[in-house]
Design an enzyme around this catalytic site. Structure first.
Site: not given
Ligand SMILES: Cc1ncc(COP(=O)(O)O)c(C=O)c1O
Lengths: 403, 267
Positions: A96, A118, A385
């Site tokens: 993020k 948000e 992620s």
């Molecule tokens: C670690 C992590 N991965 C994925 C996401 C999902 O978001 P996005 O699909 O935009 O990557 C989030 C959202 O809070 C997150 O904190």
């Protein structure tokens, strides 16, 4: 055969990806979105802006993030070599922050003194509070009451960082309602406020600029793969909430036809139960939060409540570019349920000593099925992620452990 | 001539301004709405804006958010709202009715089906808050052909160039949002509104209704001095909320607020 689209040409001038995307907001916000778009289009090709962005990513976020070969896990799965793109090692613990660094730079150029955001899992809220602290900006984060309960560690982190967390009590009290409330705040304070949207959703130009900021993930992974594996990967896997980490990984590979891509949505209790958060798998196109995209809605067009063990995937919509990539068949969208994600969370922790975020665990859960169908000379990259620290209380709850 | 156009022309000849109440259809149940619509006309309403409830009313403040929640709880869908207008038309063939809401329920029904349904129910205009003119170039003609007016918002932040474009896409009237904010927000600044309305008049050839922030007889009167119509929503929805448990009290309570505004405007 239809011709391969020029992926880089999307979105078009008005923010459309085929029939998806666009700018569906009330009139008050149109001027602000125009202003943001003009500023972004100017800065995007400004070498100084890019240099500032790259500098922050290197020295503040800690990029490039490693591409790590999960040897023991690969061996256990018995198929492709599985690599993890380590976004969990970024400052603040998830992908993020790539985006909030970029948007904060925009806010600075636009002279805005206040930022709002948000958040669902709290990762985007933390990443926003972090950049706001660093730039001395006032920061208000909207968060559903239900998510505040699930992600109380992140709530406290945001407060320590000096942000004000505003509980949202309307609707389902999760991410979509937090986004509604942030939009309402923005309409009211549009003169001095910059809205840092946390994913590739929202009205144009957000899906475009968030994608561009997150594409650093895929650019690095592509280079690293060529260097470390000696070739491009055969498959990419990423979880999809709004879709920012997934598009960030996928986008720089879209033209590489040999690279298969899998976006993994949250199947919650199971797609058949209706209690899930998988609009691409089980929804249909509609309009929410400023763009046309696949949504979870009932027959009369009301948005329905979603369910996922992971707060960051608990969203009834998805970024419009994903809707388009689904319809043109470039990316495969699949789903992993709560149980599969939890099993993958535990497995990676025990086998590799890496505790993933529950969101990322959905990608791992699918990779676990995919890898064994591939051969040992093939390479699969999973976008890790985020890290799982924020989810320890959720998992402990499930295990019946109290602190 | 459309009902909306006829309404403004008639008001014009008599030197009066349009009083345009908003309520959310189906709030707090589906039986209440049509009787309240008739009561509003009797209290002096010229045009009725009927809100189509939506799960995610992004442009609305807490008062109308709650109204949407009550209406959805009572099971009100876009089809039900259309049926309410048809029922209203059995006794009132003169008062224009405008459906106001968000795009997604219309997307779900389909534009063609919705436009046809508007005609057969007797809906005169449609205002979709999250549908700017840029996104509906192919939709505008479908409503035009059927004689259904598409009404658009103009905001304090709207540039002159956009006002012109909105004026071309719109018919019926323009809805000027008097402040930066959501429905039911703080009070409006009448001088600011007056000068903006002047600007809009020079750029578009439609009557101008002003809404957001009109709370009582005094603000209705002040706005009626500078605009062609006065839109009042949250102040009425508050009456519905206060009487949600005694629904027979709703129509008189709403009518009383409107009657006050009417006489203040006509003074
Ligand atoms: C670690 C992590 N991965 C994925 C996401 C999902 O978001 P996005 O699909 O935009 O990557 C989030 C959202 O809070 C997150 O904190």
């Amino acid at each position: 055969m239809t011709e391969r689209p020029d992926y880089k040409a999307f979105p078009d001038q008005r923010g459309h990806f085929g029939q998806f995307g666009g700018r569906f907001v009330s009139e008050t916000l149109m001027a602000a979105l125009d202003e943001l778009e003009t500023m972004y289009r100017r800065l995007k090709d400004d070498p100084q802006f890019q240099a500032d962005f790259d500098y922050d990513l290197a020295h503040y976020v800690g990029r490039p993030s490693p591409l790590y070969l999960a040897e023991r896990w690969s061996e256990q799965l018995g198929g492709a070599r599985v690599w993890l793109k380590r976004e969990d090692l970024n400052h603040t613990g998830a992908h993020k922050v790539n985006n909030t660094i970029g948007q904060a730079l925009l806010a600075k150029h636009m002279g805005k003194k206040r930022v709002i955001a948000e958040t669902g899992a709290g990762q985007h809220g933390v990443a926003s509070a972090t950049v706001a602290a660093r730039l001395g900006l006032e920061c208000h984060v909207f968060m559903g009451e239900e998510d505040i309960r699930r992600q109380r560690l992140n709530v406290y982190r945001m407060k320590l960082l000096g942000a004000e967390v505003i509980p949202v009590t309307s609707g389902s009290r999760t991410l979509k309602d937090a986004m509604n409330e942030a939009m309402r705040d923005w309409v009211t304070n549009v003169d001095d406020t910059f809205y840092i949207i946390g994913t590739v959703a929202g009205p144009h130009p957000y899906p475009m600029l968030v994608r561009d900021f997150q594409s650093v993930i895929g650019r690095e992974a592509r280079e690293q793969s060529l260097k470390q594996a000696g070739k491009l990967p055969d498959a990419l896997v990423a979880c999809v909430g709004g879709g920012s980490n997934a598009i960030g990984l996928f986008h720089p590979f879209l033209e590489d036809e040999g690279v298969a891509m899998y976006g993994v949505e949250a199947a919650g209790d199971g797609v058949d139960t209706g209690r899930h958060a998988a609009p691409l798998t089980a929804g249909r196109p509609g309009v929410l939060h400023g763009n046309r995209t696949y949504l979870m809605e009932d027959e009369s067009g009301q948005i329905i409540e979603t369910h996922s063990v992971s707060a960051g995937l608990d969203y009834p919509g998805v970024g419009p570019e994903h809707s388009w990539l689904k319809d043109i068949g470039r990316v495969n969208y699949v789903a992993a349920d709560d149980q599969e994600a939890l099993a993958a969370f535990r497995e990676l922790t025990r086998v590799e000593g890496i505790m993933p975020a529950l969101e990322s665990a959905h990608a791992l859960a699918y990779a676990r099925k995919l890898a064994p169908t591939m051969s040992a000379d093939q390479n699969l990259i999973v976008n890790l992620s985020g890290r799982g620290d924020k989810d320890i209380l959720t998992v402990a709850d499930i295990d019946g452990i109290e602190f | 001539m459309s009902r909306i156009q006829a309404c403004f022309e008639q008001l014009n000849t008599s030197g009066r301004k349009a009083l345009i109440p908003y309520i959310t259809a189906g709030d707090p149940n589906r039986e209440v709405t049509v009787p309240v619509m008739h009561a509003m006309v009797e209290a002096g309403a010229d045009i009725i804006e009927l809100g189509v409830p939506f799960s995610d009313p992004m442009a609305d403040g807490p008062v109308i958010q709650k109204a949407c929640e009550r209406a959805l709880e009572s099971g009100t869908s876009l089809r039900d709202v259309l049926a309410m207008v048809a029922e209203f038309r059995r006794r009132d063939d003169r008062t224009p009715v405008v459906l106001m809401g968000y795009l997604n329920p219309v997307e779900a029904m389909g534009y063609e089906t919705f436009a046809d349904a508007c005609v057969s129910a007797g809906v005169d205009g449609v205002l979709l808050v999250d549908l700017p003119p840029e996104e509906c170039e192919d939709i505008v003609p479908r409503f035009r052909q059927r004689g259904v007016d598409l009404i658009f918002l103009v905001a304090p932040t709207t540039t002159d160039e956009r006002i012109r474009r909105i004026g071309e896409a719109a018919s019926g009237y323009l809805y000027y949002v008097s402040l930066k904010g959501v429905t039911g927000a703080a009070t409006l600044n009448v001088e600011e509104v007056a000068s903006r309305v002047e600007t809009i008049r020079n750029l578009a050839q439609l009557p101008i209704g002003v809404g957001f922030g009109i709370k009582d007889a005094a603000s209705a009167r002040a706005v009626s001095r500078v605009a062609d119509g006065v839109v009042v929503g949250s102040a009425l929805v508050n009456q519905i909320a206060a009487n949600a448990q005694r629904t027979e009290a709703i129509a008189p309570a709403v009518a009383a607020v409107l009657a006050d505004m009417r006489s203040a405007m006509d003074e």
